[in-house]
Design a protein around this motif. Structure first.
Motif: not given
Length: 107
Positions: A45-46, A48-55
């Motif tokens: 999902x473009x 929601x694919x920022x894993x650093x930002x999510x974490x």
């Protein structure tokens, strides 16, 4: 555009990172598994694919003290592990990817 193998590696990376983050967030069992699966699913999902930002956002919201460097280090370790992971059985990598996608897809 990423190759299919790169996508599979990124999915594995994000699932591993999700398990690491879940532990730091105090999640266990099904909650930890669901968090990691959501991280893996978000790979495609473009928006929601920022894993650093999510974490980073999840840690900040939960009051988990981890520096950006610690998160990046975990991402590097997970990337190495994800890249080293190969199917242990014979057969098509496509079949494994389909099974992974089915397992990760929300029902």
């Amino acid at each position: 555009m990423a190759s299919f193998d790169e996508l599979k590696t990124t999915i594995r990376l994000n699932q591993l990172l999700g398990m690491w983050a879940a532990e730091k967030l105090g999640l266990t069992g099904a909650d930890a598994d669901n968090y990691a699966k959501a991280c893996a699913t978000d790979t495609i999902d473009p928006e929601r694919n920022d894993m650093f930002g999510r974490v980073r956002a999840d840690f900040d919201a939960a009051g988990v003290v981890q520096s950006d460097e610690q998160i990046l280090d975990a991402m590097r370790r997970c990337k190495l592990e994800a890249g080293a992971m190969e199917p242990t059985t014979g057969g098509s990598g496509d079949a494994a990817a389909v099974m992974l996608a089915r397992k990760l897809s929300p029902r």
